[in-house]
Design an enzyme around this catalytic site. Structure first.
Site, PDB file in Angstrom:
ATOM      1  N   SER A  14       0.832  -1.207   0.000  1.00 60.91           N
ATOM      2  CA  SER A  14       0.000   0.000   0.000  1.00 60.91           C
ATOM      3  C   SER A  14       0.866   1.257   0.000  1.00 60.91           C
ATOM      4  O   SER A  14       0.613   2.198  -0.761  1.00 60.91           O
ATOM      5  CB  SER A  14      -0.902   0.032   1.238  1.00 60.91           C
ATOM      6  N   ARG A  42       0.454   7.937   6.122  1.00 58.08           N
ATOM      7  CA  ARG A  42      -0.498   7.120   6.880  1.00 58.08           C
ATOM      8  C   ARG A  42      -1.894   7.741   6.828  1.00 58.08           C
ATOM      9  O   ARG A  42      -2.898   7.025   6.797  1.00 58.08           O
ATOM     10  CB  ARG A  42      -0.033   6.896   8.326  1.00 58.08           C
ATOM     11  N   HIS A  45      -3.137   6.539   3.604  1.00 61.40           N
ATOM     12  CA  HIS A  45      -3.393   5.100   3.718  1.00 61.40           C
ATOM     13  C   HIS A  45      -4.757   4.835   4.358  1.00 61.40           C
ATOM     14  O   HIS A  45      -5.479   3.911   3.981  1.00 61.40           O
ATOM     15  CB  HIS A  45      -2.266   4.484   4.558  1.00 61.40           C
TER      16      HIS A  45
END
Lengths: 210, 210
Positions: A14, A42, A45
């Site tokens: 990812s 993040r 994500h």
């Protein structure tokens, strides 16, 4: 059906894809430093939203202050149980940190009723009475963020840092703008976007560097 | 600082602003019906992301099936505690519905280890053994969504409907595409976006119509 089933591989892949997409859509984009990169990636994500390349703002001292507080058994106060459940509690336990969401407590409800304020605001008042380092992680309630700013300004709240990313259409943007204009170390999402999932992701990104 | 402190007013005003913004940015946008409007607006309320005007897809029977299941003491299975904490549990209690996230259970962990599958997948296998109506509410794990599709296809899982909105870069988009090509009534977010917060918001939007 064939699909990747290894959680570690899924996460690794990812983050590679996220970098590939940044290279494609924003070839000139530069992260300020490694920790900012980790936090923003993040955030992406967690949301699949590349707006966070531009709207996440981290004040100069915020990461250092949060790291130092986490290493000194700080308490994390969230404004929703959702943010609380997203935070990596194993890591916090290892550090001896505490974490709580006071919003649904009975004491909070009765204080809110008594003072005619939101439960999110009452939760901040109750947190202020507690000892120890404090990090507020707010993904939902602008009223909580306003209350933190107010009480800090009045000298009634010791707060180390605020992850202030309330999402929404009434007060969210404004409350984050207010936070930018305080001395409190902060991480914010400018504008309307944010959320409990984002709030948890930001704290996790910092936790994973320890 | 002056700011709106009444939660009901904040929500009401938020939905007015959302409609104003839709009028502005998409003057020709039409919702299919009232319930689709409620679901999409609540998705936007939770994320401040107007992409949901275009990427949320509700299969023809999904809302009716979910409503019927909720009125018949269905169990809601989430793939994260975050989604579970965002769902309005008071409403579910009133309806006699159950709700659980099996991912962190010991039984799930040992089944996952034994079969070398993700805990999200193992949680689906364990859910399949339970009686009663089942609604899966998945905001995180494509592997859980794939597993639901697989087991349904193999005749090993009775599932009423799936809110399938995993977010992410590996498998999320593909797993939702697979779901579209089944007979299972579904609500999905096309592409990478989605999340536990969204999953909870969708179920709440439907709950609030009862």
């Amino acid at each position: 059906m064939e699909y990747i089933k290894n959680p570690m591989k899924i996460e690794e892949r990812s983050f590679e894809i996220i970098q590939d997409i940044i290279d494609e859509i924003r070839p000139d984009y530069k992260f300020k430093d490694e920790i900012e990169e980790k936090i923003i990636k993040r955030a992406i994500h967690t949301t699949a939203d590349f707006d966070y390349l531009d709207i996440l703002k981290i004040s100069d001292s915020a990461v250092d202050v949060i790291l130092e507080a986490l290493k000194n058994e700080a308490t994390i106060y969230t404004d929703t149980n959702m943010a609380l459940s997203g935070i990596n509690k194993k890591r916090l336990d290892m550090l001896g940190c505490k974490y709580k969401c006071l919003v649904a407590d009975e004491e909070t409800a009765s204080l809110a009723k008594e003072k005619s304020i939101t439960r999110s605001m009452a939760a901040v008042e109750i947190a202020a009475r507690e000892d120890g380092r404090k990090i507020f992680v707010l993904g939902n309630a602008p009223t909580a963020l306003y209350k933190v700013i107010e009480m800090k300004h009045e000298g009634k709240l010791d707060v180390d840092a605020v992850v202030g990313v309330p999402v929404g259409f009434v007060g969210a943007s404004e409350s984050k703008y207010e936070l930018e204009n305080t001395e409190i170390p902060y991480i914010i999402s400018k504008g309307r976007k944010g959320g409990s999932n984002l709030a948890a992701a930001i704290i996790n990104a910092i936790l994973y560097t320890i």
